[in-house]
Design a protein around this motif. Structure first.
Motif, PDB file in Angstrom:
ATOM      1  N   THR A 281      95.864  89.804  26.757  1.00 27.85           N
ATOM      2  CA  THR A 281      94.532  90.211  27.182  1.00 27.85           C
ATOM      3  C   THR A 281      94.658  91.001  28.485  1.00 27.85           C
ATOM      4  O   THR A 281      95.711  91.025  29.111  1.00 27.85           O
ATOM      5  N   ASN A 282      93.565  91.665  28.880  1.00 24.85           N
ATOM      6  CA  ASN A 282      93.583  92.526  30.076  1.00 24.85           C
ATOM      7  C   ASN A 282      94.784  93.464  30.058  1.00 24.85           C
ATOM      8  O   ASN A 282      95.542  93.586  31.016  1.00 24.85           O
ATOM      9  N   HIS A 283      94.940  94.140  28.916  1.00 27.29           N
ATOM     10  CA  HIS A 283      96.082  95.008  28.646  1.00 27.29           C
ATOM     11  C   HIS A 283      95.814  96.478  28.967  1.00 27.29           C
ATOM     12  O   HIS A 283      96.723  97.308  28.875  1.00 27.29           O
TER      13      HIS A 283
ATOM     14  N   THR B 212     105.944  95.713  17.725  1.00 27.64           N
ATOM     15  CA  THR B 212     104.720  95.980  16.964  1.00 27.64           C
ATOM     16  C   THR B 212     103.524  95.463  17.743  1.00 27.64           C
ATOM     17  O   THR B 212     103.567  94.350  18.280  1.00 27.64           O
ATOM     18  N   LEU B 213     102.464  96.259  17.796  1.00 25.03           N
ATOM     19  CA  LEU B 213     101.208  95.862  18.432  1.00 25.03           C
ATOM     20  C   LEU B 213     100.137  95.840  17.358  1.00 25.03           C
ATOM     21  O   LEU B 213      99.934  96.836  16.661  1.00 25.03           O
ATOM     22  N   LEU B 214      99.455  94.704  17.223  1.00 21.25           N
ATOM     23  CA  LEU B 214      98.538  94.513  16.107  1.00 21.25           C
ATOM     24  C   LEU B 214      97.194  94.015  16.594  1.00 21.25           C
ATOM     25  O   LEU B 214      97.124  93.166  17.488  1.00 21.25           O
TER      26      LEU B 214
ATOM     27  N   ILE C 225      95.433  91.819  21.834  1.00 24.95           N
ATOM     28  CA  ILE C 225      96.397  92.524  20.995  1.00 24.95           C
ATOM     29  C   ILE C 225      97.560  91.571  20.736  1.00 24.95           C
ATOM     30  O   ILE C 225      98.070  90.933  21.665  1.00 24.95           O
ATOM     31  N   VAL C 226      97.958  91.456  19.480  1.00 28.61           N
ATOM     32  CA  VAL C 226      99.093  90.616  19.113  1.00 28.61           C
ATOM     33  C   VAL C 226     100.370  91.437  19.283  1.00 28.61           C
ATOM     34  O   VAL C 226     100.474  92.550  18.772  1.00 28.61           O
TER      35      VAL C 226
ATOM     36  N   SER D 121      93.423  94.454   9.420  1.00 34.20           N
ATOM     37  CA  SER D 121      94.242  94.495  10.632  1.00 34.20           C
ATOM     38  C   SER D 121      94.796  95.902  10.799  1.00 34.20           C
ATOM     39  O   SER D 121      94.858  96.686   9.841  1.00 34.20           O
ATOM     40  N   VAL D 122      95.191  96.214  12.026  1.00 29.22           N
ATOM     41  CA  VAL D 122      95.799  97.516  12.339  1.00 29.22           C
ATOM     42  C   VAL D 122      97.091  97.233  13.091  1.00 29.22           C
ATOM     43  O   VAL D 122      97.068  96.679  14.191  1.00 29.22           O
ATOM     44  N   ALA D 123      98.226  97.599  12.484  1.00 26.39           N
ATOM     45  CA  ALA D 123      99.538  97.368  13.093  1.00 26.39           C
ATOM     46  C   ALA D 123     100.130  98.694  13.540  1.00 26.39           C
ATOM     47  O   ALA D 123     100.152  99.661  12.765  1.00 26.39           O
ATOM     48  N   THR D 124     100.610  98.728  14.786  1.00 23.03           N
ATOM     49  CA  THR D 124     101.250  99.926  15.325  1.00 23.03           C
ATOM     50  C   THR D 124     102.718  99.608  15.565  1.00 23.03           C
ATOM     51  O   THR D 124     103.063  98.784  16.414  1.00 23.03           O
ATOM     52  N   PHE D 125     103.593 100.278  14.798  1.00 25.89           N
ATOM     53  CA  PHE D 125     105.025 100.022  14.831  1.00 25.89           C
ATOM     54  C   PHE D 125     105.705 101.035  15.747  1.00 25.89           C
ATOM     55  O   PHE D 125     105.413 102.236  15.682  1.00 25.89           O
TER      56      PHE D 125
END
Length: 349
Positions: A81-83, A232-234, A260-261, A293-297
């Motif tokens: 959080t607070n990213h 990965t940021l999801l 963000i995961v 979900s939205v995953a950014t690799f």
């Protein structure tokens, strides 16, 4: 993460869901040992760590490195959080995915189907693995090639969300590099160490849509795996479905709207010589609600050679993994299938 296309594309899962099937087709039924097992699933609040990044305020650097060290070593995944990524942008990205899957006709969506003549798929599809006999995931997706800029062609994306996708891509790369720098520092490495080891970032953004499933106990939205690349940021919507494996039990990653995961991937485990672990995870389905979900690799170039950091090896702690060319690793992952962490385990010395 780059998808290898097969020519036999199955029916879209969303279509199967919407026609009101009472039983899932046999190719979606998981073997008994892979099916969701409620006796091995925890949903406690003391699950995946949640780390407040304090917008990267230097006053909190020592605290953050300590928390990152614990999360990367024990979990390989955590929420932040607070990213610094605007909440509106997170919402806009989720809304873009919902609009594509829920507001467009199948005929319109199929105009963006993955190109079966290409070795690297970009677009709308349902099948990721090469093997024709593999069990299918209860999921549709839209994969976007976003970085480096030479791969980015917004004309391949629906026009209504191109600007959002570009802005989101840029924010995610900036955040990924900041996290990799802090992760390096948490191991007493130079801040740019992992970034330098990975080299030029190849980024894909995949929007995944998991329709309601009539038999969720027999299926998986996404089979158990660890990601191939670096990090990965999801982001999720408010429907539960993401699980990570910890000490032999599946832990639900509770959705937090603005969080963000972060999921460490296999190349980071190799570079850190196993001090930090890539996260084995999966997605489950449910009978009532769709999930998005939205995953950014963030991955190395396929020509990049990845090996354990010399700083993290010694006579008492030798290299645990052999060097690998990333493109060979990708080919193995898509050809053999993930099956948990078997691909990285194959590199163990």
């Amino acid at each position: 993460m780059e998808a290898i296309v097969v020519t036999t594309e199955p029916e879209r899962v969303q279509t199967l869901s919407e026609i009101g099937l009472q039983h899932v087709p046999s190719q979606y039924i998981q073997p008994l040992e892979n099916r969701p097992d409620k006796s091995r699933r925890k949903t406690t609040d003391s699950g995946v760590p949640v780390i407040d990044l304090f917008n990267f305020d230097p006053k909190h650097s020592d605290q953050l490195r300590h928390e990152l060290r614990r999360a990367c070593k024990e979990w390989g995944s955590f929420q932040i959080t607070n990213h610094g990524v605007p909440k509106k942008l997170l919402d806009d990205m989720r809304n873009a995915g919902r609009s594509f899957f829920n507001n467009w006709s199948m005929e319109e969506k199929k105009k963006y189907s993955c190109d079966s003549s290409s070795a690297a798929s970009e677009g709308y599809g349902s099948r990721m693995l090469v093997k024709d006999d593999s069990v299918l995931d209860w999921r549709d997706y839209f994969d976007h090639h976003t970085l480096p800029l030479s791969r980015r062609n917004p004309n391949r994306w629906p026009s209504f969300y191109r600007d959002v996708m570009v802005e989101y891509s840029n924010h995610m790369k900036e955040l990924a590099l900041k996290l990799l720098n802090m992760i390096s520092e948490s191991l007493s490495l130079p801040s740019s160490f992992i970034e330098d080891a990975v080299g030029e970032i190849y980024q894909n953004i995949t929007i995944s849509y998991y329709p309601p499933c009539p038999q969720p106990d027999l299926t998986l939205g996404l089979q158990s795996h660890s990601d191939m690349g670096a990090i990965t940021l999801l982001i999720q919507d408010d429907v539960e479905g993401l699980h990570v494996l910890k000490d032999g039990e599946w832990i639900t990653v509770q959705p937090i709207t603005d969080a963000i995961v972060v999921i460490l991937a296999d190349q980071t485990e190799i570079i850190t010589n196993g001090h930090y672990r890539s996260s084995q995870h999966r997605a489950v389905t449910n009978a009532q609600q769709a999930r998005l979900s939205v995953a950014t690799f963030h991955d190395p170039a396929k020509s990049r050679k990845i090996s354990p950091a010399a700083h993290l090896t010694s006579e008492n702690c030798p290299a645990r993994y052999r060097e690998v060319v990333y493109g060979d690793y990708v080919s193995s992952w898509y050809t053999k299938g993930p099956e948990g962490k078997r691909n990285i385990d194959a590199l163990l010395l």
